[in-house]
Write a protein that holds these residues in place. Structure first.
Motif, PDB file in Angstrom:
ATOM      1  N   SER A 152       0.925  -1.310  -0.151  1.00 32.33           N
ATOM      2  CA  SER A 152       0.133  -0.005   0.105  1.00 32.33           C
ATOM      3  C   SER A 152       0.792   1.027   0.050  1.00 32.33           C
ATOM      4  N   ALA A 153       0.373   2.219  -0.619  1.00 34.34           N
ATOM      5  CA  ALA A 153       1.042   3.780  -0.322  1.00 34.34           C
ATOM      6  C   ALA A 153       0.466   4.601   0.599  1.00 34.34           C
ATOM      7  N   ALA A 154       1.188   5.190   1.330  1.00 41.19           N
ATOM      8  CA  ALA A 154       0.914   6.148   2.667  1.00 41.19           C
ATOM      9  C   ALA A 154       0.140   7.353   1.903  1.00 41.19           C
ATOM     10  N   ARG A 155       0.405   7.499   0.521  1.00 40.83           N
ATOM     11  CA  ARG A 155      -0.582   8.499   0.176  1.00 40.83           C
ATOM     12  C   ARG A 155      -2.184   8.151  -0.064  1.00 40.83           C
ATOM     13  N   VAL A 156      -2.425   7.026  -0.082  1.00 39.53           N
ATOM     14  CA  VAL A 156      -3.752   6.396  -0.296  1.00 39.53           C
ATOM     15  C   VAL A 156      -4.258   5.892   1.320  1.00 39.53           C
ATOM     16  N   HIS A 157      -3.268   5.442   2.020  1.00 36.86           N
ATOM     17  CA  HIS A 157      -3.735   4.824   3.476  1.00 36.86           C
ATOM     18  C   HIS A 157      -2.490   5.213   4.157  1.00 36.86           C
ATOM     19  N   PRO A 158      -2.681   6.593   4.777  1.00 37.23           N
ATOM     20  CA  PRO A 158      -1.708   7.142   5.466  1.00 37.23           C
ATOM     21  C   PRO A 158      -1.752   6.676   7.083  1.00 37.23           C
ATOM     22  N   HIS A 159      -2.694   5.731   7.435  1.00 38.65           N
ATOM     23  CA  HIS A 159      -2.373   5.209   8.906  1.00 38.65           C
ATOM     24  C   HIS A 159      -2.544   3.682   8.807  1.00 38.65           C
ATOM     25  N   THR A 160      -2.504   2.926   7.605  1.00 36.07           N
ATOM     26  CA  THR A 160      -2.494   1.641   7.501  1.00 36.07           C
ATOM     27  C   THR A 160      -1.427   1.164   6.495  1.00 36.07           C
ATOM     28  N   ILE A 161      -0.736  -0.100   6.871  1.00 33.32           N
ATOM     29  CA  ILE A 161       0.125  -0.776   5.937  1.00 33.32           C
ATOM     30  C   ILE A 161      -0.756  -2.063   5.643  1.00 33.32           C
ATOM     31  N   GLU A 162      -0.444  -2.450   4.387  1.00 33.07           N
ATOM     32  CA  GLU A 162      -1.246  -3.480   3.601  1.00 33.07           C
ATOM     33  C   GLU A 162       0.074  -4.377   3.346  1.00 33.07           C
ATOM     34  N   LEU A 163      -0.187  -5.690   3.389  1.00 28.89           N
ATOM     35  CA  LEU A 163       0.614  -6.588   3.013  1.00 28.89           C
ATOM     36  C   LEU A 163       0.063  -7.816   2.216  1.00 28.89           C
ATOM     37  N   THR A 164       0.708  -8.475   1.433  1.00 30.77           N
ATOM     38  CA  THR A 164       0.397  -9.580   0.576  1.00 30.77           C
ATOM     39  C   THR A 164       1.213 -10.689   0.831  1.00 30.77           C
ATOM     40  N   VAL A 165       0.512 -11.832   1.398  1.00 28.74           N
ATOM     41  CA  VAL A 165       1.377 -12.745   2.171  1.00 28.74           C
ATOM     42  C   VAL A 165       0.766 -14.234   1.482  1.00 28.74           C
ATOM     43  N   ALA A 166       1.855 -14.959   0.916  1.00 33.56           N
ATOM     44  CA  ALA A 166       1.473 -16.178   0.409  1.00 33.56           C
ATOM     45  C   ALA A 166       1.903 -17.186   1.598  1.00 33.56           C
ATOM     46  N   LEU A 167       0.830 -17.967   2.067  1.00 39.21           N
ATOM     47  CA  LEU A 167       1.083 -19.008   3.119  1.00 39.21           C
ATOM     48  C   LEU A 167       1.771 -19.969   2.639  1.00 39.21           C
ATOM     49  N   VAL A 168       2.745 -20.721   3.354  1.00 39.71           N
ATOM     50  CA  VAL A 168       3.557 -21.926   2.932  1.00 39.71           C
ATOM     51  C   VAL A 168       2.906 -23.269   3.687  1.00 39.71           C
ATOM     52  N   GLY A 169       2.573 -23.949   2.664  1.00 41.42           N
ATOM     53  CA  GLY A 169       2.117 -25.281   3.168  1.00 41.42           C
ATOM     54  C   GLY A 169       2.193 -26.493   2.186  1.00 41.42           C
ATOM     55  N   TYR A 170       2.491 -27.566   2.819  1.00 44.24           N
ATOM     56  CA  TYR A 170       2.902 -28.596   1.707  1.00 44.24           C
ATOM     57  C   TYR A 170       2.801 -30.001   2.466  1.00 44.24           C
ATOM     58  N   LEU A 171       2.992 -31.133   1.892  1.00 45.26           N
ATOM     59  CA  LEU A 171       2.905 -32.383   2.261  1.00 45.26           C
ATOM     60  C   LEU A 171       4.472 -32.753   2.153  1.00 45.26           C
ATOM     61  N   THR A 172       4.975 -33.367   3.378  1.00 42.43           N
ATOM     62  CA  THR A 172       6.275 -33.744   3.083  1.00 42.43           C
ATOM     63  C   THR A 172       6.406 -35.149   2.414  1.00 42.43           C
ATOM     64  N   PRO A 173       7.699 -35.566   2.235  1.00 46.35           N
ATOM     65  CA  PRO A 173       7.743 -36.802   1.434  1.00 46.35           C
ATOM     66  C   PRO A 173       6.931 -37.877   2.160  1.00 46.35           C
ATOM     67  N   TYR A 174       7.028 -37.819   3.350  1.00 47.50           N
ATOM     68  CA  TYR A 174       5.906 -38.894   4.335  1.00 47.50           C
ATOM     69  C   TYR A 174       4.688 -38.495   4.343  1.00 47.50           C
ATOM     70  N   LYS A 175       4.075 -37.936   3.698  1.00 48.75           N
ATOM     71  CA  LYS A 175       2.703 -37.240   3.462  1.00 48.75           C
ATOM     72  C   LYS A 175       2.115 -36.820   4.853  1.00 48.75           C
ATOM     73  N   ARG A 176       3.103 -36.015   5.472  1.00 48.05           N
ATOM     74  CA  ARG A 176       2.648 -35.391   6.815  1.00 48.05           C
ATOM     75  C   ARG A 176       2.520 -33.762   6.125  1.00 48.05           C
ATOM     76  N   PRO A 177       1.450 -33.179   6.848  1.00 46.61           N
ATOM     77  CA  PRO A 177       1.498 -31.508   6.441  1.00 46.61           C
ATOM     78  C   PRO A 177       2.370 -30.848   7.073  1.00 46.61           C
ATOM     79  N   LYS A 178       2.669 -30.040   6.497  1.00 45.85           N
ATOM     80  CA  LYS A 178       3.756 -29.124   7.174  1.00 45.85           C
ATOM     81  C   LYS A 178       3.555 -27.721   6.790  1.00 45.85           C
TER      82      LYS A 178
END
Length: 596
Positions: free
Chosen positions: A392-418
């Motif tokens: 985000s830009a402070a010009r548009v959002h002076p009191h806010t910060i916005e983030l775009t976050v990709a969550l990491v999640g996968y199955l291990t070689p032993y098929k366990r969620p990680k």
């Protein structure tokens, strides 16, 4: 007495591990040594040293790690005399991953440096240019090797010690026997139960980054979550979040391109409870933690057991080989000790054990190991902040910060969620939660409002482009956005916003590569080629190009695509097109921000 100085620049802690290993090997060979992060070492005194080993990692798009940036700038000074290091002997070992385009870039630049800023015109060995003599040839560790970076490190260390021990002042005394087996050392921490009534240090005990924005005034910022919304389709495998953080309680001016460092917490409560119990501690207990040498400890004191394991210790991270080596010293069972040493060996399988592997799980597998808390604080790394480009830009959002976050999640070689530690933390983070974070400057600086700009941001690389576009909405310059994702219906991030910008004219053109929506894969470089006339016009007339995203192939592919456009549209040779691209880089009109 002469000493071997081991200086490291570490992005993830691995370079520190290697540097400390060299320090332990020096002790076993009767060689005095000093191990230090590069920026903690007075680099101006380098000419007074005799033997120096550099252990350096590369981060992002080949940038130097933060704990060596100042030293690196010093070494590049034009004012340094060509005989500055005439009495210094150096060796360099790099840590990298050959699957990335700029493999081991920092180590290569340290000895083989191509500078396009005009300071140096030729490909030179910078340390040698300053008069240094190489002890042995540079070593390059590769995470893709079957033994990881040790595949190159161990033979390199054999050569290093063979040369050092054959020369003064490091010759071994007659009859001296080298013993590299792990040795017990005195703990560097002192742990005791805090007295009742002692003030508790708040959980804002985090060191600022070196490029922290001045608005912090020395204090970490406290932000409140106002939005935690999923951007990708609910049935899509990749969960990408839009986070909005209210900064009213800690207002700081920030610019497009700046970065938020967010501190995650361990959130698996049952696992934390089991971990605390495994270490023989009681929840709610207040601990006083001090360093034996009187320096400030890297965790607050006093601190509750709960906060220590939730906010500071990386107890659910993957342990390094040194963890197994150190743990072997506490194994009462001979078979367990031998197994730990095998896992710690260069050919060991510590990285091939059934994941997810964590320090508590290792201790469960080796029940004869009873490690006092003083040593556990030394063995277990600290939770590190995660960096996110502000979306985000402070010009548009002076009191806010916005983030775009990709969550990491996968199955291990032993098929366990990680799940990634930060991803697990953010996935269920409720609105109203208070977060601790620092803001630091990034690589992008907003171009003049009248300048024309190419913005290339596939995936979450589009976050910083969103900030730039918001900031430039009132300017007269053209904005051309190139975005890439897999499917139009699944992960087209901020689609409605881009369409609105196109309709109101703040976005001159939108080019989206959906890599899996047709019979062949399609990436942003193909969209650049398809609009080659626009690309060339923008850059040939003083425009800018910003690129953000994965550090693997994308930055190189985009660079080469634009270079080829310059050659074809400008009707010049590839050599001249390359010179033009280097001019853009030197003028900061072509800037890349990437991450692993």
């Amino acid at each position: 007495m002469a000493a071997l100085h081991v200086l490291y620049g570490s992005a993830t802690g691995t370079a520190q591990d290697v540097a400390e290993q060299i320090g332990r090997m020096a002790t076993a060979r009767n060689v005095p040594s000093v191990v230090s992060p590069l920026d903690d070492f007075p680099i101006a005194s380098l000419p007074s040293l005799e033997h120096v080993v550099f252990v350096v990692a590369s981060s992002g798009d080949g940038e130097a790690p933060e704990n060596m940036t100042q030293s690196w700038k010093f070494l590049l000074r034009k004012s340094l005399a060509s005989d500055s290091l005439a009495t210094v002997r150096v060796a360099v070992f790099g840590l990298g991953d050959s699957s990335y385009a700029k493999y081991n870039a920092v180590a290569r630049r340290l000895q083989v440096l191509e500078v396009t800023s005009g300071k140096y015109d030729n490909v030179v060995a910078r340390l040698v240019q300053l008069g240094a003599t190489e002890i042995i040839e540079r070593g390059l560790g590769d995470d893709q090797h079957e033994l990881g970076y040790h595949g190159a490190l161990n033979p390199w260390l054999e050569k290093l010690w063979a040369v050092l021990l054959a020369t003064e002042p490091f010759r071994l005394p007659a009859g001296f026997v080298v013993d590299d087996s792990p040795k017990m050392t005195a703990p560097i921490y002192r742990v005791s139960t805090a007295e009742s009534g002692e003030p508790v240090v708040p959980h804002t005990f985090y060191a600022p980054p070196k490029t922290v924005l001045p608005g912090h005034n020395g204090k970490i910022l406290m932000a409140t979550v106002t939005t935690n919304a999923r951007l990708t389709a609910a049935d899509w495998s990749q969960d990408v979040r839009h986070l909005a953080l209210d900064m009213s309680a800690s207002p700081v001016a920030y610019a497009p391109g700046d970065i938020a460092l967010l501190y995650p917490e361990n959130v698996d409560t049952p696992a934390i409870d089991a971990c605390i119990a495994r270490f023989g501690l009681v929840r709610g207990t207040q601990l006083r933690i001090e360093r034996v040498d009187g320096q400030l400890a890297d965790v607050p004191s006093p601190v509750s057991v709960d906060d220590l394991f939730r906010k500071y210790l990386d107890v659910f991270g993957t342990p390094r080989r040194s963890f197994f080596e150190r743990l072997s010293l506490f194994a009462a069972d001979d078979e367990e000790r031998e197994k730990l040493l095998e896992l710690a060996s260069p050919g060991g399988k510590c990285n091939q054990l059934p994941p997810p592997l964590t320090p508590p799980q290792v201790l469960d597998d080796f029940p004869s190991c009873h490690v006092p808390m003083e040593f556990l604080l030394e063995f277990i790394p600290r939770l590190q902040p995660r960096s996110y480009s502000i979306a985000s830009a402070a010009r548009v959002h002076p009191h806010t910060i916005e983030l775009t976050v990709a969550l990491v999640g996968y199955l291990t070689p032993y098929k366990r969620p990680k799940r990634g530690i930060c991803s697990a933390y953010l996935a269920d983070l409720p609105v109203g939660t208070t977060l601790a974070l620092w803001l630091k400057s990034g690589l992008f600086a907003p171009p003049p409002p009248a300048a024309n700009v190419l913005l290339v941001g596939p995936g979450t690389g589009v976050a910083v482009m969103r900030a730039l576009l918001q900031d430039r909405s009132a300017g007269s310059g053209e904005n051309h956005l190139y975005f890439g994702c897999r499917h139009a219906s699944q992960d087209f991030l901020y689609e409605s916003e881009w369409n609105l910008m196109v309709s109101n004219g703040s976005l001159a053109s939108l080019h989206v590569a959906f890599s899996r929506d047709q019979g062949h894969k399609l990436y942003v470089q193909a969209k650049l080629a398809a609009s080659k006339a626009t690309v060339f016009r923008v850059l040939a007339n003083g425009g800018y190009c910003f690129v953000a995203g994965s550090a693997k192939r994308m930055p190189t592919d985009v660079y080469e695509a634009i270079r080829d456009i310059v050659a074809s549209e400008g009707q010049v040779s590839l050599k001249d097109a390359e010179k033009f691209m280097k001019t853009l880089v030197r003028q900061k009109r072509y800037v890349v921000e990437s991450w692993s």
